[in-house]
Design an enzyme around this catalytic site. Structure first.
Site, PDB file in Angstrom:
ATOM      1  N   LYS A  71     -13.306  13.760  21.014  1.00 49.71           N
ATOM      2  CA  LYS A  71     -14.406  13.642  20.277  1.00 49.71           C
ATOM      3  C   LYS A  71     -14.243  14.133  18.753  1.00 49.71           C
ATOM      4  O   LYS A  71     -14.592  13.412  17.951  1.00 49.71           O
ATOM      5  CB  LYS A  71     -15.371  15.005  20.762  1.00 49.71           C
ATOM      6  CG  LYS A  71     -16.301  15.579  19.934  1.00 49.71           C
ATOM      7  CD  LYS A  71     -17.178  16.361  20.710  1.00 49.71           C
ATOM      8  CE  LYS A  71     -16.522  17.617  21.349  1.00 49.71           C
ATOM      9  NZ  LYS A  71     -16.160  18.600  20.442  1.00 49.71           N
ATOM     10  N   THR A  73     -11.515  13.179  17.309  1.00 47.88           N
ATOM     11  CA  THR A  73     -10.883  11.985  16.820  1.00 47.88           C
ATOM     12  C   THR A  73     -12.087  10.886  16.305  1.00 47.88           C
ATOM     13  O   THR A  73     -12.108  10.140  15.404  1.00 47.88           O
ATOM     14  CB  THR A  73     -10.033  11.128  17.827  1.00 47.88           C
ATOM     15  OG1 THR A  73      -8.873  12.173  17.893  1.00 47.88           O
ATOM     16  CG2 THR A  73      -9.375   9.932  17.162  1.00 47.88           C
ATOM     17  N   ARG A  94     -14.354  22.112  12.251  1.00 48.46           N
ATOM     18  CA  ARG A  94     -13.979  23.469  12.269  1.00 48.46           C
ATOM     19  C   ARG A  94     -12.437  23.653  12.341  1.00 48.46           C
ATOM     20  O   ARG A  94     -11.753  22.880  12.529  1.00 48.46           O
ATOM     21  CB  ARG A  94     -14.284  24.068  13.924  1.00 48.46           C
ATOM     22  CG  ARG A  94     -15.801  24.113  14.313  1.00 48.46           C
ATOM     23  CD  ARG A  94     -15.875  24.537  15.622  1.00 48.46           C
ATOM     24  NE  ARG A  94     -15.458  23.406  16.599  1.00 48.46           N
ATOM     25  CZ  ARG A  94     -15.027  23.491  17.864  1.00 48.46           C
ATOM     26  NH1 ARG A  94     -15.291  24.671  18.493  1.00 48.46           N
ATOM     27  NH2 ARG A  94     -14.609  22.589  18.426  1.00 48.46           N
ATOM     28  N   LYS A 105      -4.552  22.984  24.910  1.00 52.56           N
ATOM     29  CA  LYS A 105      -5.576  21.976  24.412  1.00 52.56           C
ATOM     30  C   LYS A 105      -4.956  21.283  23.181  1.00 52.56           C
ATOM     31  O   LYS A 105      -5.247  20.069  22.869  1.00 52.56           O
ATOM     32  CB  LYS A 105      -6.700  22.708  24.003  1.00 52.56           C
ATOM     33  CG  LYS A 105      -8.028  21.929  23.589  1.00 52.56           C
ATOM     34  CD  LYS A 105      -9.165  22.639  23.297  1.00 52.56           C
ATOM     35  CE  LYS A 105     -10.383  21.606  22.744  1.00 52.56           C
ATOM     36  NZ  LYS A 105     -10.025  21.258  21.534  1.00 52.56           N
ATOM     37  N   ALA A 273     -16.555  27.298  21.570  1.00 50.45           N
ATOM     38  CA  ALA A 273     -18.063  26.865  22.066  1.00 50.45           C
ATOM     39  C   ALA A 273     -18.134  27.336  23.528  1.00 50.45           C
ATOM     40  O   ALA A 273     -19.504  27.678  24.104  1.00 50.45           O
ATOM     41  CB  ALA A 273     -18.219  25.382  22.167  1.00 50.45           C
ATOM     42  N   PHE A 301     -16.499  21.358  22.520  1.00 49.72           N
ATOM     43  CA  PHE A 301     -16.903  21.076  24.026  1.00 49.72           C
ATOM     44  C   PHE A 301     -17.730  20.028  24.357  1.00 49.72           C
ATOM     45  O   PHE A 301     -18.180  19.034  23.584  1.00 49.72           O
ATOM     46  CB  PHE A 301     -16.816  22.441  25.005  1.00 49.72           C
ATOM     47  CG  PHE A 301     -15.712  22.941  25.071  1.00 49.72           C
ATOM     48  CD1 PHE A 301     -14.157  22.580  25.260  1.00 49.72           C
ATOM     49  CD2 PHE A 301     -15.701  24.472  24.658  1.00 49.72           C
ATOM     50  CE1 PHE A 301     -13.194  23.352  25.373  1.00 49.72           C
ATOM     51  CE2 PHE A 301     -14.571  25.203  24.414  1.00 49.72           C
ATOM     52  CZ  PHE A 301     -13.260  24.546  24.762  1.00 49.72           C
ATOM     53  N   PHE A 382     -10.208   2.746  25.714  1.00 50.07           N
ATOM     54  CA  PHE A 382      -8.765   2.959  25.933  1.00 50.07           C
ATOM     55  C   PHE A 382      -8.183   1.538  26.801  1.00 50.07           C
ATOM     56  O   PHE A 382      -8.983   0.896  27.087  1.00 50.07           O
ATOM     57  CB  PHE A 382      -8.184   4.002  26.978  1.00 50.07           C
ATOM     58  CG  PHE A 382      -8.545   5.456  26.437  1.00 50.07           C
ATOM     59  CD1 PHE A 382      -7.405   6.163  25.965  1.00 50.07           C
ATOM     60  CD2 PHE A 382      -9.723   6.051  26.252  1.00 50.07           C
ATOM     61  CE1 PHE A 382      -7.316   7.346  25.764  1.00 50.07           C
ATOM     62  CE2 PHE A 382      -9.663   7.256  25.644  1.00 50.07           C
ATOM     63  CZ  PHE A 382      -8.473   7.902  25.449  1.00 50.07           C
ATOM     64  N   TRP A 410      -8.736   5.409  17.282  1.00 49.98           N
ATOM     65  CA  TRP A 410      -7.802   5.815  17.406  1.00 49.98           C
ATOM     66  C   TRP A 410      -6.540   4.919  16.904  1.00 49.98           C
ATOM     67  O   TRP A 410      -5.635   5.265  16.150  1.00 49.98           O
ATOM     68  CB  TRP A 410      -7.286   6.301  18.967  1.00 49.98           C
ATOM     69  CG  TRP A 410      -5.907   7.056  18.864  1.00 49.98           C
ATOM     70  CD1 TRP A 410      -5.713   8.306  18.996  1.00 49.98           C
ATOM     71  CD2 TRP A 410      -4.627   6.510  19.091  1.00 49.98           C
ATOM     72  NE1 TRP A 410      -4.390   8.499  19.155  1.00 49.98           N
ATOM     73  CE2 TRP A 410      -3.498   7.618  19.186  1.00 49.98           C
ATOM     74  CE3 TRP A 410      -4.075   5.093  19.242  1.00 49.98           C
ATOM     75  CZ2 TRP A 410      -2.306   7.208  19.165  1.00 49.98           C
ATOM     76  CZ3 TRP A 410      -2.825   4.987  19.306  1.00 49.98           C
ATOM     77  CH2 TRP A 410      -1.925   5.921  19.301  1.00 49.98           C
TER      78      TRP A 410
END
Length: 555
Positions: A71, A73, A94, A105, A273, A301, A382, A410
């Site tokens: 998210k 990225t 953030r 994470k 979150a 999230f 992907f 990406w």
């Protein structure tokens, strides 16, 4: 050829990016408006006077899975894509917490060709904002116990101290402790504990305050304990707000960095979150709207947590309105929601994908119907995704009447998100019927029920005896008008981490409701959610090292 890590890609990019003063100038800021923290970081000391009011783009996602959705990225790639289209784009993100960085994470600066830099600095100490918040939190703790030790003029009940200490690290050992052990001069013996810094109410206050005066007032209004007569004690009763504001004064200025493509990025504040409201600071968001034509922000999230709180808490309290929402999904994550094990996600499985799609569709419904916002779905692509799988998601989105875009930020950076950027621009001109889930004047239980049934799809809510008692206390204090911050697992629309996809026939269990009076919301603790995470068996810290003066193993 060995593929470079995110850290290596980010390190190589430092040789080509502009000094942060050039990025500030791009935004119309002068050298006097910023305070340098090295060559590539700065704090913005002065808010410019301007009539500019940019478009606010919220990036959210389906429920997170071990496969990763990307998210942040995607949000960074969208900002770079808008810049590539010639738009004046600003990112508002953030700050990362050290807990996830050293846990499981990871950081929060994107990946591949869609990263914010300097990545190492941002993911570690950055400009010291979290240290300042931790210090302010623990100063208040010290003042509370010091007051009790020196005669307790306020009549604080040591067994009803609500305020806990904080540490920006995952440490399950500190969840529950007994303090004041030892000699009488070591303080009154009482139960205590630590929350992770991003769960501290000071973090929420920091991110919701409009200016320094509002920050100080909110800090003073934080409820810290009850007296022996059960009346509340606030931080201002201890005359703590001035010193806490002094600790936070420098931190309160938004941080300016940039993406590898040179898109200006404001990174400021970072509440989780799943246990807090999950959005960057109001001052940074407002600053971005004053400096850019498009502000891309993200909420933590899945949309059931971060996006719900972005709308019902941040937008409500700061009088903001999103102009469009991007919902991020991946083929792999949807197959995981459809029952496929993490190790088997690369093979084509249309049946599992069909089973997992309802998770995405529920989040689309929430953003489009429940909140009335224009929605664009971004499929973070992907190499293992088959054409048939991508087509299945695209058709499902078309059937819902929402735009969908295949993204490859990406690998390609902003160039991999140009189609998404154009569809987002188009969405900002679509009809916008932004609405909130509940009214301020609704009862506490009705607000919780509205979130559970409307956003999660629950049949209802089960309130524990403690939660019911908490509601009575909230009503007695005249605080039932405050919005609700739901603290629940991020992995499911329900409060059961194992209920993937779009669960049905469930209730949300609320065990406790706490008051964040300074922040201006009530926290409903659901299931077994806790405010101090623990480390996994093999934490990420085991792979981090310094070799020949360079940090290695950081993503």
């Amino acid at each position: 050829m060995t593929q470079l890590t995110d850290a290596q890609i980010a390190s190589n990019a430092l040789a080509t990016i502009a000094p942060i003063s050039d990025i500030a100038h791009k935004l119309g800021l002068s050298d006097d408006d910023i305070e340098h923290y090295g060559k590539y970081k700065a704090k913005i000391r002065h808010t410019p006077t301007t009539d500019r009011q940019g478009k606010l783009i919220l990036v959210t996602a389906i429920n997170p899975t071990p496969a990763g959705e990307g998210k942040t990225t995607l949000a960074i790639g969208l900002g770079d894509a808008l810049t590539a289209l010639g738009e004046r784009a600003v990112l508002a993100l953030r700050e990362p917490s050290l807990g996830p960085v050293f846990g499981i994470k990871g950081g929060a600066t994107g990946g591949g060709q869609a990263q914010v830099i300097p990545m190492e600095d941002i993911n570690l100490h950055f400009t010291g904002d979290f240290h300042a918040i931790t210090s302010a939190n623990n100063l208040l703790s010290a003042l509370i116990d010091n007051h009790i030790h020196h005669g307790n003029e306020l009549g604080i009940n040591p067994k009803k101290v609500l305020w806990r200490r904080a540490l920006d690290m995952n440490d399950r050992f500190l969840r529950h402790i007994m303090g004041g052990m030892g000699k009488p001069s070591d303080g009154v013996i009482r139960p205590d504990g630590f929350d992770i810094t991003v769960a501290s109410e000071i973090m929420a206050v920091f991110c919701l305050a409009r200016d320094l005066d509002d920050l100080k007032e909110r800090l003073g209004n934080m409820m810290v304990a009850y007296r022996f007569d059960n009346t509340p004690v606030f931080a201002k009763d201890l005359h703590a707000q001035g010193a806490m504001t002094a600790l936070l004064k420098t931190a309160f200025a938004p941080n300016l960095v940039q993406t590898m493509a040179g898109t200006p990025t404001l990174i400021h504040g970072g509440p989780f979150a799943n246990i807090a409201h999950g959005c960057n600071s109001v001052v940074a968001t407002r600053l971005g709207l004053a400096l850019g034509d498009y502000v891309v922000t993200e909420a933590g999230f899945g949309a059931d947590l971060g996006a719900e709180k972005f709308c019902n808490i941040k937008c409500r309290l700061a009088e903001l309105r999103p102009d469009a929402v991007v919902v991020v999904a991946t083929v792999r994550a949807l197959k995981y929601n459809g029952g496929v094990a993490k190790d088997d996600l690369t093979g084509e499985n249309l049946s599992a994908l069909s089973q997992g799609l309802p998770n995405l569709l529920k989040h689309i419904d929430n953003m489009k119907s429940a909140f009335g916002l224009p929605v664009v779905v971004a499929i973070n692509r992907f190499v293992s995704d088959s054409d048939a799988e991508l087509a299945l998601i695209e058709q499902a989105c078309h059937d819902k009447g929402v735009a969908v875009s295949l993204c490859d930020v990406w690998a390609k950076g902003g160039q991999g998100g140009l189609d998404l950027a154009q569809k987002v621009i188009d969405a900002t001109h679509a009809p916008n019927h932004f609405t909130l889930t509940y009214d301020d004047n609704a009862s506490v239980s009705d607000k919780i029920t509205a979130i559970a049934t409307t956003i999660y799809g629950a049949d209802g809510v089960s309130l524990s005896a403690k939660a019911l008692s908490d509601i009575k206390a909230i009503d007695k204090l005249g605080l039932s008008h405050l919005p609700i911050c739901m603290a629940k697992t991020q992995y499911s629309l329900s409060d059961d981490t194992k209920a993937l996809g779009r669960p049905t026939d469930f209730t949300i269990s609320v065990r406790e409701i706490t008051i964040s009076h300074g922040a201006g919301f009530l926290v409903a603790l659901c299931g077994d959610i806790m405010k101090m995470p623990g480390l996994p068996k093999a934490p990420a810290s085991m792979s981090i090292d310094v070799v020949d003066g360079e940090i290695v193993g950081l993503f």
